[in-house]
Enzyme design. Structure first.
Site, PDB file in Angstrom:
ATOM      1  N   THR A  15       4.178 -25.399  42.728  1.00  0.00           N
ATOM      2  CA  THR A  15       4.006 -23.963  42.506  1.00  0.00           C
ATOM      3  C   THR A  15       5.347 -23.315  42.168  1.00  0.00           C
ATOM      4  OG1 THR A  15       4.181 -23.705  44.893  1.00  0.00           O
ATOM      5  CG2 THR A  15       1.976 -23.739  43.983  1.00  0.00           C
ATOM      6  N   SER A 237      11.576 -19.137  49.449  1.00  0.00           N
ATOM      7  CA  SER A 237      10.374 -19.595  48.765  1.00  0.00           C
ATOM      8  C   SER A 237      10.357 -18.928  47.397  1.00  0.00           C
ATOM      9  CB  SER A 237       9.132 -19.182  49.554  1.00  0.00           C
ATOM     10  OG  SER A 237       9.008 -17.771  49.534  1.00  0.00           O
ATOM     11  N   LYS A 238       9.368 -19.318  46.624  1.00  0.00           N
ATOM     12  CA  LYS A 238       9.219 -18.688  45.324  1.00  0.00           C
ATOM     13  C   LYS A 238       9.006 -17.182  45.492  1.00  0.00           C
ATOM     14  CE  LYS A 238       5.913 -18.942  42.175  1.00  0.00           C
ATOM     15  NZ  LYS A 238       4.659 -19.479  41.679  1.00  0.00           N
ATOM     16  N   GLN A 239       8.247 -16.813  46.550  1.00  0.00           N
ATOM     17  CA  GLN A 239       7.949 -15.391  46.781  1.00  0.00           C
ATOM     18  C   GLN A 239       9.220 -14.591  47.075  1.00  0.00           C
ATOM     19  OE1 GLN A 239       6.019 -17.869  48.251  1.00  0.00           O
ATOM     20  NE2 GLN A 239       4.420 -17.541  46.725  1.00  0.00           N
TER      21      GLN A 239
END
Ligand code: GLU
Length: 294
Positions: A15, A237-239
């Protein structure tokens, strides 16, 4: 000394690209496997196509290779293992452990209280879906009892799934497999004995132990490594927009990952080969911090 059998794994979801947090997890799980004379497998957890970043799976594998990780056997892809998940779900339906659920997210939000990981499913479809409604998701029945995950780094971690989580999803209404089912099926099928991963997944561990018990497979040993947080205390994280790591920077990144795991390499370890050989010789879980690191 080698353990008679140790099979560990690293299981990235494509992701996003590897970032400093996922690199630390990979380093810890790899070194623990090698220190125990074990194998280390790679499994790409590409279960959720809408959330995947095109090319991320290949990029993660290339980055791990450029960092000098050596994995055992062929890389597995969850997207090619759906038949195993279907067989497991059939087994759980046949034994009465899994049931169909017709509830929408909105209905659950209106009827449920919040638990440890989102809403606690209120059990609406436990004894059958409401008249005229067809269940597309499948849930696992949980019990009103404590499940204790014995973690080698974090100690005993306890949840009562009925109170803290509720009956949880195995197959989503949109037809995608849930992580909680796939991870257990794969770890069992691949003979994984030791799971070393990020502490953000500790909250999922009692659910996975419940899936193991319902399927009649063993529980591996668990070790949850500290998560890496940014200056605001948020998990990388990506977030939270963690930057992807660059293979060109591997020596610096690997030194930093080891330092975060309580193993700062000596100043004269200047090549990847030197750092790995020092790390393999000096790795000890006793030196790894338990809490979040930055
Ligand atoms: N695929 C999960 C992740 O990237 C890890 C699963 C696991 O290690 O159990 O967060």
């Amino acid at each position: 000394m080698s353990d008679p059998v140790y099979r560990g794994r690293f299981a990235p979801s494509p992701t996003g690209l590897l970032h400093a947090g996922s690199l630390s997890t990979a380093v810890g799980s790899y070194l623990e496997a090698r220190a125990r004379g074990g194998q280390w497998l790679l499994r790409v957890e590409d279960l959720d196509p809408p959330r995947e970043v095109p090319g991320a799976a290949d990029a993660i594998l290339r980055t791990l290779d450029a960092f000098g990780f050596e994995w055992d056997g062929a890389v597995e892809y969850q997207s090619r293992r759906h038949a195993l998940y279907r067989d497991a779900l059939q087994q759980l339906i046949a034994s009465g452990a899994a049931y169909a659920c017709a509830c929408t997210r909105k209905e659950i939000a209106a009827a449920a209280r919040r638990g440890l990981d989102g809403y606690v499913y209120p059990g609406t479809c436990r004894n059958g879906c409401p008249a005229g409604r067809e269940g597309k998701a499948w849930r696992l029945r949980v019990n009103d009892e404590a499940i204790v995950a014995a973690d080698r780094l974090q100690g005993d971690y306890r949840q009562n799934l009925a109170e803290d989580i509720g009956d949880f999803v195995l197959l989503r209404a949109d037809g995608f497999w849930a992580y909680q089912l796939a991870v257990v099926v794969d770890d069992a099928e691949q003979g994984i004995t030791d799971i070393v991963r990020g502490a953000d997944l500790l909250v999922s561990t009692p659910r996975q132990i419940q899936v193991q018990r319902s399927l009649g497979v063993g529980t591996p040993s668990y070790c949850h490594l500290p998560v890496l947080v940014n200056a605001a205390g948020e998990k990388l994280s990506k977030q939270t927009l963690a930057p992807a790591i660059e293979a060109g920077d591997a020596v610096v990144q690997l030194r930093q990952a080891l330092a975060r795991l309580g193993h700062p390499p000596p100043a004269d370890c200047l090549s990847l080969a030197d750092i790995w050989s020092w790390a393999r010789a000096n790795w000890s879980l006793a030196r790894v911090p338990r809490g979040p690191v930055s």
